[in-house]
Write an enzyme that holds these catalytic residues in place. Structure first.
Site, mmCIF file in Angstrom:
data_model
loop_
_atom_site.group_PDB
_atom_site.id
_atom_site.type_symbol
_atom_site.label_atom_id
_atom_site.label_comp_id
_atom_site.label_asym_id
_atom_site.label_seq_id
_atom_site.Cartn_x
_atom_site.Cartn_y
_atom_site.Cartn_z
ATOM 1 N N SER A 187 0.878 -1.232 -0.102
ATOM 2 C CA SER A 187 0.146 -0.052 -0.023
ATOM 3 C C SER A 187 0.865 1.315 0.005
ATOM 4 O O SER A 187 1.835 1.388 -0.847
ATOM 5 C CB SER A 187 -0.806 -0.108 1.382
ATOM 6 O OG SER A 187 -1.990 0.836 1.224
ATOM 7 N N ASP A 438 -8.356 -5.514 -5.801
ATOM 8 C CA ASP A 438 -7.951 -4.431 -4.989
ATOM 9 C C ASP A 438 -8.279 -3.173 -5.859
ATOM 10 O O ASP A 438 -7.725 -3.023 -6.802
ATOM 11 C CB ASP A 438 -6.481 -4.715 -4.942
ATOM 12 C CG ASP A 438 -5.750 -3.493 -3.947
ATOM 13 O OD1 ASP A 438 -6.731 -2.523 -3.482
ATOM 14 O OD2 ASP A 438 -4.745 -3.270 -3.895
ATOM 15 N N HIS A 463 -5.820 -6.392 -1.593
ATOM 16 C CA HIS A 463 -4.918 -5.508 -1.389
ATOM 17 C C HIS A 463 -3.663 -6.289 -0.751
ATOM 18 O O HIS A 463 -3.924 -6.841 0.398
ATOM 19 C CB HIS A 463 -5.613 -4.586 -0.269
ATOM 20 C CG HIS A 463 -4.631 -3.438 -0.284
ATOM 21 N ND1 HIS A 463 -4.438 -2.838 -1.345
ATOM 22 C CD2 HIS A 463 -4.237 -2.623 0.768
ATOM 23 C CE1 HIS A 463 -3.932 -1.548 -0.867
ATOM 24 N NE2 HIS A 463 -3.689 -1.412 0.318
#
Length: 502
Positions: A187, A438, A463
């Site tokens: 991320s 994601d 994710h």
């Protein structure tokens, strides 16, 4: 924006507060996913601070406040937290560094089991470095968030320099200067990992950037892509589910507009106290659907919240089982309750007053300064249509912090436009891993740039699912994705060691 028994994050991960404003709402949080993340975690009253499930030793490094000026204040020292695992390491062996995200580093260490899985075969040391202004790494202690004068030292460039200084010092103290360093991040941490390889190629020989939306800036990626992807996840699970959620927003507004409407909404949402604004309920639903799409993992997880395998499909099953005639709002509430109360322990929900269990609120500052990532909702989205108005966004940041955003700084500092040319000419040894379920994948690198800048993309991945601890239930596509990552990293290290011998 992985797990020992959970995933990575982010978040995010993780994870992201987005610079967009919804004209249909008085609440900016509905278009600031990282802000939503904070509120989503706050709404669980029993949320507890996570502890690493791995054998890490906690250390504190005396870090410079400001790496880029030479004013007297710049040499102020604060203590940056980092976690170390040397269980498998031998002198000269690799050092795997996780570039910390926007939260407590214990949380990310607890949710990045992939590194512990691969450490024995590489005989690698594991180091998780906490990002400044998060967790315990507060340059000004309890006063760190006091004003723009203190928060001004919170940005990605200072964080990258922190990582570089700490890594170099660690290697010197170990008398292991030749140990190859590979950085990992998911991320926002994945963005940092990729940028670290660009900015400090002499410190790290390669980077694995999972779910890293480095192209979610300026107009590189369509602004509606994030919420279009969330909507697509639900539509693929059930068209009826998608339609129910899409119809719930107007219905919620209509209920709240009636006399006694907020009390009715409070009853429907089983709130611990009557809510003061319909937007509290709206944000509660919104964040549940967004983060469930992000963590739509193929196995049970406990990263954001305890959730079953493929939780989007499970949410849609809840909606689809409702009898004909049930309201959209009641169905949406029941589905969102899977996110907030899968364990069944919550007797009521605190939609307006909660604690930031993972220390995420520093992202609001980052989103108002350098991390300007516009998001909008198109007519195809299951969320109410919204537009991005820079002036409204900038005015809100000025009101809150007294600063103006710099919407083009990240692409100026790290590149973004024509990323193929940028990376092909100036970088090597980066893996961009993404799963197309994601929502952040649309803002990442999804195709190979060169022989050593590789995109590993899976159709069902969520994710940074590749950073999760391996389990017996992992699907073949996930096993293969991780295998390829290990193979590529092995080649980096092999080539590095071969160069040392020449």
């Amino acid at each position: 924006m992985a797990s020992s028994s959970s995933p990575s994050v982010l978040l995010f991960l993780l994870l992201f507060t987005i610079a967009a404003t919804a004209k249909t709402s008085e609440s900016l949080s509905t278009v600031f996913p990282r802000a939503i993340l904070g509120s989503a975690l706050k709404q669980v009253r029993n949320a507890k601070k996570p502890k690493p499930n791995f054998p890490f030793k906690t250390q504190y490094f005396p870090q410079l406040l400001d790496h880029f000026t030479f004013t007297p204040k710049s040499s102020t020292i604060f203590y940056q937290k980092y976690l170390v695992n040397t269980q498998y390491w031998t002198h000269g062996a690799p050092i795997f560094v996780y570039t910390g995200n926007e939260g407590d580093i214990d949380w990310f260490a607890s949710n990045t089991g992939f590194l512990l899985d691969i450490a024995p075969s590489f005989r690698a040391m594991l180091v998780f470095i906490e990002h400044r202004f998060y967790g315990e790494s507060m340059p000004f202690g309890k006063e760190s968030y006091k004003s723009p004068e203190t928060l001004g030292y919170l940005n990605s460039q200072q964080a990258l320099a922190d990582f570089a200084v700490l890594i170099r010092s660690l290697k010197q103290n170990l008398s292991s200067e030749a140990s190859p360093v590979v950085v990992f991040g998911g991320s926002y941490g994945g963005m940092l990992a990729a940028w670290f390889r660009l900015k400090y190629p002499h410190v790290a020989i390669g980077a694995l950037a999972s779910s890293a939306p480095i192209l979610q800036f300026d107009d590189i990626t369509p602004w509606s892509s994030f919420y279009d992807a969330v909507s697509q996840d639900f539509k693929e699970a059930s068209l009826n589910c998608y339609e129910v959620i899409k119809g719930s927003w107007a219905e919620l507004d209509a209920i709240s507009a009636k006399e006694g409407g907020l009390a009715e909404v409070s009853r429907t949402f089983r709130t611990c106290k009557d809510i003061n604004s319909v937007y509290s309920a709206r944000d509660w639903l919104w964040s549940a659907f967004v983060y469930t799409a992000m963590v739509n993992y193929p196995t049970k997880a406990n990263f954001m919240m305890p959730l079953p395998a493929y939780p989007v499909a499970e949410m849609c099953k809840i909606i689809d089982r409702f009898p004909h005639g049930a309201t959209n709002v009641s169905r949406a509430f029941a589905a969102a309750s899977l996110y907030y109360n899968y364990s069944g322990t919550e007797k009521c929900f605190d939609l307006e007053n909660g604690k930031d269990a993972h220390g995420l609120h520093g992202w609001d500052w980052q989103a108002c300064t350098e991390m300007v990532m516009p998001l909008t909702c198109s007519n195809e989205s299951m969320f109410p249509p919204s537009a991005f108005e820079y002036k409204e966004f900038a005015d809100e940041c000025t009101r809150k912090y007294g600063v103006m955003p710099r919407p083009h700084w990240i692409t100026t500092e790290f590149g973004g436009s024509r990323i193929e040319q940028v990376l092909k000419r100036s970088a090597s040894n980066i893996i961009f891993s993404n799963g197309m379920q994601d929502p952040w994948s649309r803002g990442s690198v999804l195709k190979n740039i060169s022989a050593s800048i590789v995109a590993l993309v899976t159709k069902k991945g969520a994710h940074h699912v590749d950073f999760r601890l391996a389990t017996k239930e992992d699907p073949d596509w996930l096993i293969e994705q991780r295998r390829q990552e290990v193979e590529i990293i092995q080649k980096w290290i092999h080539d590095y060691n071969a160069d040392l011998k020449q």
